[in-house]
Design a protein around this motif. Structure first.
Motif, PDB file in Angstrom:
ATOM      1  N   UNK A 134      35.709  41.610  38.196  1.00 47.20           N
ATOM      2  CA  UNK A 134      34.433  42.336  38.204  1.00 47.20           C
ATOM      3  C   UNK A 134      33.882  42.415  36.780  1.00 47.20           C
ATOM      4  N   UNK A 135      32.559  42.429  36.691  1.00 49.48           N
ATOM      5  CA  UNK A 135      31.879  42.618  35.402  1.00 49.48           C
ATOM      6  C   UNK A 135      30.718  43.581  35.604  1.00 49.48           C
ATOM      7  N   UNK A 136      30.720  44.654  34.846  1.00 51.66           N
ATOM      8  CA  UNK A 136      29.638  45.645  34.951  1.00 51.66           C
ATOM      9  C   UNK A 136      29.516  46.384  33.613  1.00 51.66           C
ATOM     10  N   UNK A 137      28.488  47.196  33.487  1.00 53.61           N
ATOM     11  CA  UNK A 137      28.259  47.950  32.247  1.00 53.61           C
ATOM     12  C   UNK A 137      28.547  49.428  32.482  1.00 53.61           C
ATOM     13  N   UNK A 138      28.936  50.095  31.392  1.00 52.99           N
ATOM     14  CA  UNK A 138      29.209  51.524  31.415  1.00 52.99           C
ATOM     15  C   UNK A 138      28.091  52.272  30.692  1.00 52.99           C
ATOM     16  N   UNK A 139      28.050  53.588  30.892  1.00 56.85           N
ATOM     17  CA  UNK A 139      26.981  54.382  30.285  1.00 56.85           C
ATOM     18  C   UNK A 139      27.102  54.481  28.777  1.00 56.85           C
ATOM     19  N   UNK A 140      28.278  54.273  28.243  1.00 57.73           N
ATOM     20  CA  UNK A 140      28.474  54.389  26.797  1.00 57.73           C
ATOM     21  C   UNK A 140      28.212  53.056  26.087  1.00 57.73           C
ATOM     22  N   UNK A 148      34.886  37.791  43.357  1.00 63.48           N
ATOM     23  CA  UNK A 148      34.113  37.931  42.124  1.00 63.48           C
ATOM     24  C   UNK A 148      32.951  38.886  42.366  1.00 63.48           C
ATOM     25  N   UNK A 149      32.797  39.863  41.470  1.00 65.78           N
ATOM     26  CA  UNK A 149      31.698  40.832  41.552  1.00 65.78           C
ATOM     27  C   UNK A 149      31.105  40.980  40.152  1.00 65.78           C
ATOM     28  N   UNK A 150      30.024  40.246  39.890  1.00 62.83           N
ATOM     29  CA  UNK A 150      29.402  40.245  38.565  1.00 62.83           C
ATOM     30  C   UNK A 150      28.002  40.833  38.674  1.00 62.83           C
ATOM     31  N   UNK A 151      27.647  41.699  37.727  1.00 65.33           N
ATOM     32  CA  UNK A 151      26.335  42.349  37.729  1.00 65.33           C
ATOM     33  C   UNK A 151      25.234  41.299  37.724  1.00 65.33           C
TER      34      UNK A 151
END
Length: 553
Positions: free
Chosen positions: A475-481, A435-438
């Motif tokens: 995984x959970x992360x954010x994108x630039x858009x 698990x890789x969560x921001x």
């Protein structure tokens, strides 16, 4: 032969005729609307805004705004807020002395704002124009701005309708896609031709003798049919492209009553619109009617009409007609599809009740002392009954509209709770979880129960596709858009390339006991949240499923 309006009216008609909205090209269309208002009224700056709640966003501007254009502004205390609140045009000749209606942008004094009103009467935005020096606005200038506002509101309304149509199920999309591609290709070619024609015509606008030629060139090459009608309902002019839509040449229509080219059931409504225009002087828009095709049959059209004067000062009705036959066919297809969905739900309900009775009867047989052979038959029958029950439940879920109960949702917390719930399921046994969560909270506006259903389905699929000792990665992360990305990966056998495009289609499955509706339902839920679902699979990476969801603004 038609009479030619005065030069300012010709310029107005020329700009209106050049406005050619196409689905997916809203920004450039609205820029042309703003540019047309500034040019015809002689203003320093014009913008088209979209308003929702107490905020607004700039959709088009005649001057470059940079990053400021992407910001969301509050309507409170602004001139725009007054226009939206009253739903009526607002004229401020000098904002430095008149502060009753709100604050003007720095450096601008005079203000003209008109609402963007849909055919249903809702105000969805404004066209706001500014002048650095104080000035007065005539009634004709306000009406001119309202005419452009009507075109902008129609374009935005059509754009939103188009966006909604994209969310309908795959069956309709597959049927419509081919026509849409062909139509866009044709529209792109026509747009290129129109732009080239406009560039050539713009170079000769200073010469009076070429003004009529420019007007005719634009009208005759427009996508829509341009026409003029006398007060006694006789065509005085019809643009040549009527031949492409109805098969008639302009000469076959000019000089004839318009009622000769309207379906008998629609004549009264059309004549009523014309009489309303002549009595009030207010433009009439969105009238839908059927017109005959020369080769037989009827075409659905929609018309916008306005009142002007010819060179002799006599009333002249000028209108724009668009072919909406394809849209009407699509609407009928949607209605038919909705009926099919209702029928499917009815069939499911009708089957579930007797199936429940059958299951109860089969379970009663378990209490009997049956031979081993009949016990196997009974077990098989119960398994098939359970499988049929699950299939019916999923069909019912798929056929229902995706209504969402949205709320502010911490996506990282929801995924963590879902993973904790799934740790004990049999499919997760003897498989590793990474698990890789921001670390920072990730907020979305979503339906918690439906998103949880999505994540449970995708994570269980990843477990079931993995072998003992393999790893499932989440995984959970954010994108630039401004999107959140949920990345789920397994190391199992890759999905065949030819199967990937079909995974989200109803009743397609690669599992021996699958129903083929799980991923179809997942996709509908994600698209209802304005999100995207993608699936990739290869021997080197395994299978990767990604869900993109818009972040809370």
């Amino acid at each position: 032969m038609m009479t030619i309006p005065s030069r300012p009216e010709q310029r107005t008609l020329a700009i209106l005729s050049s406005l050619s909205y196409r689905t997916g090209e809203l920004s450039s269309y609205l820029y042309e609307v703003a540019q047309g208002v500034s040019e015809l009224i002689g203003l320093d700056w014009s913008v088209v805004t979209y308003c929702q709640g107490d905020s607004e966003r700039i959709l088009a501007s005649t001057i470059e705004l940079g990053e400021v254009a992407n910001q969301v502004y509050s309507l409170h205390g602004s001139l725009t807020g007054t226009v939206v609140k009253t739903g009526a045009p607002l004229v401020v000749e000098n904002a430095s002395t008149c502060k009753d209606y709100g604050q003007a942008p720095e450096g601008y004094q005079a203000y003209l704002g008109v609402p963007l009103r849909t055919s249903s009467g809702d105000v969805i935005g404004t066209i706001c124009s500014f002048q650095r020096q104080p000035r007065c606005f005539t009634e004709n200038e306000v009406k001119l701005a309202e005419l452009f506002a009507e075109r902008a509101a129609t374009a935005i309304d059509n754009y939103q309708l188009y966006q909604q149509q994209q969310q309908f199920n795959e069956m309709l999309e597959a049927e419509v896609m081919k026509r849409t591609i062909e139509l866009r290709a044709a529209q792109s070619e026509l747009l290129t031709a129109n732009l080239e024609l406009e560039q050539r015509v713009e170079q000769r606008t200073a010469e009076l003798k070429q003004a009529e030629a420019k007007f005719r060139a634009i009208v005759e090459n427009a996508n829509d049919i341009i026409f003029a009608i006398t007060p006694d309902n006789v065509f005085s002019y019809v643009s040549p492209n009527v031949a492409d839509v109805l098969g008639f040449q302009p000469s076959e229509m000019e000089g004839n009553l318009i009622t000769s080219f309207i379906h008998p059931d629609d004549i009264q409504a059309c004549i009523g619109e014309i009489e309303q225009l002549l009595s009030t002087g207010q433009k009439q828009s969105g009238t839908e009617y059927r017109a005959p095709h020369k080769q037989g049959g009827w075409r659905w059209l929609t018309a916008n009409i306005g009142l002007t004067q010819d060179t002799n000062g006599q009333p002249l009705i000028v209108g724009v007609t668009r072919d909406i036959s394809d849209r009407k066919q699509a609407e009928k297809a949607l209605e038919r599809l909705a009926e099919i969905g209702e029928l499917a739900a009815m069939i499911v309900h009708e089957v579930r009740n007797p199936l429940t009775t059958i299951s109860m009867g089969l379970n009663t047989f378990k209490k009997l002392n049956l031979t081993e052979r009949f016990q196997e038959y009974l077990s098989l029958a119960l398994d098939e009954a359970d499988r049929l029950q699950r299939l019916l439940n999923q069909i019912l879920l798929y056929s229902k509209p995706q209504t969402l109960q949205r709320s502010q949702l911490a996506l990282d917390q929801l995924i963590t709770e879902t993973l904790d719930t799934l740790k004990t399921i049999p499919a997760a046994s003897e498989k590793d979880l990474k698990v890789d969560i921001a670390s920072s909270p990730i907020q979305v506006l979503a339906d918690q129960d439906k998103l949880k259903q999505v994540f449970i389905n995708l994570i269980i699929n990843a477990y079931e596709a993995s072998n003992t000792g393999e790893t499932v990665t989440v995984k959970l992360y954010t994108l630039r858009n401004h999107q959140a990305c949920i990345h789920i990966q397994n190391q199992g056998q890759p999905i065949p390339t030819e199967s990937l495009p079909n995974l989200t289609k109803p009743f397609f499955t690669t599992k021996t006991a699958g129903t083929g509706l799980g991923l179809a339902i997942v996709k509908r839920i994600i698209e209802a949240h304005e999100g995207e679902l993608s699936i990739e699979s290869s021997a080197t990476t395994g299978t990767i499923v990604q869900v993109l969801l818009p972040l809370t603004p």
